[in-house]
Motif scaffolding. Structure first.
Motif, PDB file in Angstrom:
ATOM      1  N   GLN A   1       0.802  -1.228   0.000  1.00  0.00           N
ATOM      2  CA  GLN A   1       0.000   0.000   0.000  1.00  0.00           C
ATOM      3  C   GLN A   1       0.835   1.279   0.000  1.00  0.00           C
ATOM      4  O   GLN A   1       0.387   2.326   0.482  1.00  0.00           O
ATOM      5  CB  GLN A   1      -0.980  -0.008   1.174  1.00  0.00           C
ATOM      6  CG  GLN A   1      -1.921  -1.204   1.152  1.00  0.00           C
ATOM      7  CD  GLN A   1      -2.870  -1.231   2.323  1.00  0.00           C
ATOM      8  OE1 GLN A   1      -3.456  -0.207   2.676  1.00  0.00           O
ATOM      9  NE2 GLN A   1      -3.034  -2.395   2.937  1.00  0.00           N
TER      10      GLN A   1
ATOM     11  N   THR B   1       1.723   7.760  -3.236  1.00  0.00           N
ATOM     12  CA  THR B   1       0.641   6.812  -3.001  1.00  0.00           C
ATOM     13  C   THR B   1      -0.741   7.471  -2.977  1.00  0.00           C
ATOM     14  O   THR B   1      -1.022   8.299  -2.111  1.00  0.00           O
ATOM     15  CB  THR B   1       0.847   6.086  -1.660  1.00  0.00           C
ATOM     16  OG1 THR B   1       2.180   5.589  -1.587  1.00  0.00           O
ATOM     17  CG2 THR B   1      -0.144   4.938  -1.524  1.00  0.00           C
TER      18      THR B   1
ATOM     19  N   GLY C   1      -6.177   4.117  -1.439  1.00  0.00           N
ATOM     20  CA  GLY C   1      -6.653   2.862  -2.001  1.00  0.00           C
ATOM     21  C   GLY C   1      -5.606   2.051  -2.712  1.00  0.00           C
ATOM     22  O   GLY C   1      -5.821   0.870  -2.999  1.00  0.00           O
ATOM     23  N   TYR C   2      -4.461   2.653  -2.990  1.00  0.00           N
ATOM     24  CA  TYR C   2      -3.396   1.937  -3.704  1.00  0.00           C
ATOM     25  C   TYR C   2      -2.937   0.708  -2.920  1.00  0.00           C
ATOM     26  O   TYR C   2      -2.773   0.769  -1.702  1.00  0.00           O
ATOM     27  CB  TYR C   2      -2.207   2.871  -3.926  1.00  0.00           C
ATOM     28  CG  TYR C   2      -0.985   2.192  -4.528  1.00  0.00           C
ATOM     29  CD1 TYR C   2      -0.774   2.180  -5.897  1.00  0.00           C
ATOM     30  CD2 TYR C   2      -0.041   1.561  -3.711  1.00  0.00           C
ATOM     31  CE1 TYR C   2       0.338   1.566  -6.447  1.00  0.00           C
ATOM     32  CE2 TYR C   2       1.075   0.939  -4.249  1.00  0.00           C
ATOM     33  CZ  TYR C   2       1.265   0.941  -5.621  1.00  0.00           C
ATOM     34  OH  TYR C   2       2.368   0.320  -6.157  1.00  0.00           O
ATOM     35  N   VAL C   3      -2.712  -0.392  -3.635  1.00  0.00           N
ATOM     36  CA  VAL C   3      -2.127  -1.581  -3.031  1.00  0.00           C
ATOM     37  C   VAL C   3      -0.805  -1.951  -3.705  1.00  0.00           C
ATOM     38  O   VAL C   3       0.222  -2.112  -3.060  1.00  0.00           O
ATOM     39  CB  VAL C   3      -3.101  -2.776  -3.077  1.00  0.00           C
ATOM     40  CG1 VAL C   3      -2.428  -4.059  -2.574  1.00  0.00           C
ATOM     41  CG2 VAL C   3      -4.333  -2.486  -2.236  1.00  0.00           C
TER      42      VAL C   3
ATOM     43  N   TRP D   1      -3.375   1.448 -10.924  1.00  0.00           N
ATOM     44  CA  TRP D   1      -2.824   0.512  -9.943  1.00  0.00           C
ATOM     45  C   TRP D   1      -3.864  -0.565  -9.642  1.00  0.00           C
ATOM     46  O   TRP D   1      -5.024  -0.471 -10.044  1.00  0.00           O
ATOM     47  CB  TRP D   1      -2.436   1.245  -8.663  1.00  0.00           C
ATOM     48  CG  TRP D   1      -3.577   1.899  -7.932  1.00  0.00           C
ATOM     49  CD1 TRP D   1      -4.374   1.359  -6.953  1.00  0.00           C
ATOM     50  CD2 TRP D   1      -4.074   3.238  -8.130  1.00  0.00           C
ATOM     51  NE1 TRP D   1      -5.314   2.250  -6.517  1.00  0.00           N
ATOM     52  CE2 TRP D   1      -5.164   3.415  -7.221  1.00  0.00           C
ATOM     53  CE3 TRP D   1      -3.709   4.283  -8.968  1.00  0.00           C
ATOM     54  CZ2 TRP D   1      -5.868   4.610  -7.150  1.00  0.00           C
ATOM     55  CZ3 TRP D   1      -4.434   5.468  -8.887  1.00  0.00           C
ATOM     56  CH2 TRP D   1      -5.486   5.621  -7.984  1.00  0.00           C
ATOM     57  N   SER D   2      -3.426  -1.592  -8.906  1.00  0.00           N
ATOM     58  CA  SER D   2      -4.318  -2.678  -8.509  1.00  0.00           C
ATOM     59  C   SER D   2      -4.661  -2.564  -7.032  1.00  0.00           C
ATOM     60  O   SER D   2      -3.821  -2.183  -6.214  1.00  0.00           O
ATOM     61  CB  SER D   2      -3.674  -4.041  -8.786  1.00  0.00           C
ATOM     62  OG  SER D   2      -3.527  -4.248 -10.180  1.00  0.00           O
ATOM     63  N   GLU D   3      -5.915  -2.893  -6.723  1.00  0.00           N
ATOM     64  CA  GLU D   3      -6.397  -2.887  -5.352  1.00  0.00           C
ATOM     65  C   GLU D   3      -6.933  -4.265  -4.995  1.00  0.00           C
ATOM     66  O   GLU D   3      -7.333  -5.037  -5.868  1.00  0.00           O
ATOM     67  CB  GLU D   3      -7.505  -1.853  -5.182  1.00  0.00           C
ATOM     68  CG  GLU D   3      -7.034  -0.423  -5.342  1.00  0.00           C
ATOM     69  CD  GLU D   3      -8.130   0.599  -5.063  1.00  0.00           C
ATOM     70  OE1 GLU D   3      -7.805   1.803  -5.046  1.00  0.00           O
ATOM     71  OE2 GLU D   3      -9.290   0.197  -4.861  1.00  0.00           O
ATOM     72  N   GLY D   4      -6.967  -4.541  -3.685  1.00  0.00           N
ATOM     73  CA  GLY D   4      -7.418  -5.841  -3.216  1.00  0.00           C
ATOM     74  C   GLY D   4      -6.258  -6.790  -3.045  1.00  0.00           C
ATOM     75  O   GLY D   4      -5.090  -6.398  -3.043  1.00  0.00           O
TER      76      GLY D   4
ATOM     77  N   TYR E   1      -9.844  -8.675  -6.746  1.00  0.00           N
ATOM     78  CA  TYR E   1      -8.730  -7.889  -7.275  1.00  0.00           C
ATOM     79  C   TYR E   1      -9.229  -7.031  -8.438  1.00  0.00           C
ATOM     80  O   TYR E   1     -10.026  -7.496  -9.266  1.00  0.00           O
ATOM     81  CB  TYR E   1      -7.657  -8.851  -7.752  1.00  0.00           C
ATOM     82  CG  TYR E   1      -6.254  -8.321  -7.837  1.00  0.00           C
ATOM     83  CD1 TYR E   1      -5.655  -7.655  -6.775  1.00  0.00           C
ATOM     84  CD2 TYR E   1      -5.488  -8.534  -8.988  1.00  0.00           C
ATOM     85  CE1 TYR E   1      -4.344  -7.215  -6.846  1.00  0.00           C
ATOM     86  CE2 TYR E   1      -4.180  -8.106  -9.077  1.00  0.00           C
ATOM     87  CZ  TYR E   1      -3.605  -7.438  -8.009  1.00  0.00           C
ATOM     88  OH  TYR E   1      -2.299  -7.006  -8.091  1.00  0.00           O
TER      89      TYR E   1
ATOM     90  N   ALA F   1      -7.985   8.951  -6.872  1.00  0.00           N
ATOM     91  CA  ALA F   1      -8.696   7.899  -7.594  1.00  0.00           C
ATOM     92  C   ALA F   1      -9.933   8.455  -8.293  1.00  0.00           C
ATOM     93  O   ALA F   1     -10.715   9.203  -7.706  1.00  0.00           O
ATOM     94  CB  ALA F   1      -9.083   6.777  -6.648  1.00  0.00           C
TER      95      ALA F   1
ATOM     96  N   LYS G   1     -12.645  -4.927 -13.356  1.00  0.00           N
ATOM     97  CA  LYS G   1     -13.014  -5.752 -12.207  1.00  0.00           C
ATOM     98  C   LYS G   1     -13.602  -7.064 -12.698  1.00  0.00           C
ATOM     99  O   LYS G   1     -13.925  -7.226 -13.890  1.00  0.00           O
ATOM    100  CB  LYS G   1     -14.014  -5.026 -11.317  1.00  0.00           C
ATOM    101  CG  LYS G   1     -15.348  -4.705 -11.959  1.00  0.00           C
ATOM    102  CD  LYS G   1     -16.259  -3.964 -10.983  1.00  0.00           C
ATOM    103  CE  LYS G   1     -17.603  -3.620 -11.601  1.00  0.00           C
ATOM    104  NZ  LYS G   1     -18.483  -2.912 -10.640  1.00  0.00           N
TER     105      LYS G   1
END
Length: 288
Positions: A147, A174, A177-179, A195-198, A205, A221, A227
């Protein structure tokens, strides 16, 4: 037709060298078995030719497992790959981001530095998921997990980094929500940071994007653009983007898993259109 490549791969990065597209990716399997990279090249983004083992850990005395997320690029007539390795969990472990070099896009790639390019946690960012962005004869590196995302500018011989405009070597950018898995493109005067989240191994993801007027942001964001769809696939993420210079069309290449697949490493590479509306917003990607 998805998947675009046979076999289990993830974390794609694509570049265009001359008339050829080159796609590098993680071999999606257990971390202990991730010990090399394969590459694929194409003239039309449809028919791909595989080049096996373009990079192998045997050429890196300090690497022992978990090669993933290669980001390749050309610089002054040579070809480089930044990659994550060893999956370090603290500064007391050896690993992080490595840098390899070759005289041709297909390699073989060899250790450029003899040690990690970035081997410790900076601004809280695990040194993983590199993404190289080249602009105005300068090479930038976005990277980071846990994150946190950092931005750095390479020096001219790629042996290290030079200070950013604010004086920092590693500037944290950052967004909320960024992962992990940063990606940057520039279109019509706007920087699109994605970017990817989850959790990569979970069905939820997904990919989110932001817009800014500078490559360092600030990034806020805007929306989820990729998704899962229970009719098609789950856990889509860790993507790259490319534009066809002839048609002007943009494509997003990403990994995903078949719906209901219980083995998290069974990831496949897919490609779909990336579309923008008249205001320059990225529209939700329709997985095919």
């Amino acid at each position: 037709m998805n998947p675009i490549i046979d076999g289990y791969y993830a974390d794609p990065e694509i570049r265009r060298y001359g008339d050829d597209y080159w796609l590098f990716a993680t071999t999606s399997c257990a971390r202990g078995q991730q010990v090399h990279f394969d590459a694929f090249h194409s003239r039309d983004l449809r028919q791909w030719v595989k080049v096996s083992h373009v990079l192998d850990i045997s050429d890196f005395s300090w690497v022992h497992r978990a090669l993933w997320a290669p980001s390749q690029f050309e610089w002054h007539g040579r070809y480089f790959v930044v990659f994550a390795c060893n999956d370090i969990q603290s500064d007391q472990e050896q690993g992080g981001l490595g840098l390899a070099v070759a005289d041709r896009p297909e390699g073989p790639y060899h250790d450029y530095l003899g040690h990690p390019l970035i081997g410790n946690f900076i601004n809280g960012a695990q040194p993983i998921d590199p993404h190289v962005y080249v602009e105005n004869d300068r090479v930038y590196l976005y990277y980071g997990g846990w994150q946190h995302c950092n931005l750095a500018q390479f020096n001219d011989d790629l042996t290290g980094f030079v200070p950013m405009a604010d004086g920092s070597l590693f500037r944290e950018i950052t967004p909320a929500g960024y992962v992990e898995a940063p990606c940057m493109i520039h279109k019509d005067g706007t920087y699109y940071f994605m970017w990817s989240e989850g959790v990569w191994s979970a069905a939820g993801y997904q990919v989110v994007y932001a817009k800014a007027h500078a490559l360092e942001g600030p990034f806020v964001a805007q929306a989820v653009i990729l998704k899962g769809d229970e009719r098609v696939a789950e856990a889509p993420g860790h993507h790259c983007v490319v534009q066809d210079p002839q048609s002007g069309e943009w494509q997003i290449i990403y990994h995903r898993r078949p719906v209901g697949e219980t083995d998290s490493t069974k990831r496949i590479l897919c490609m779909d259109r990336l579309r923008f509306d008249q205001d320059g917003n990225i529209l939700p990607v329709v997985m095919s």
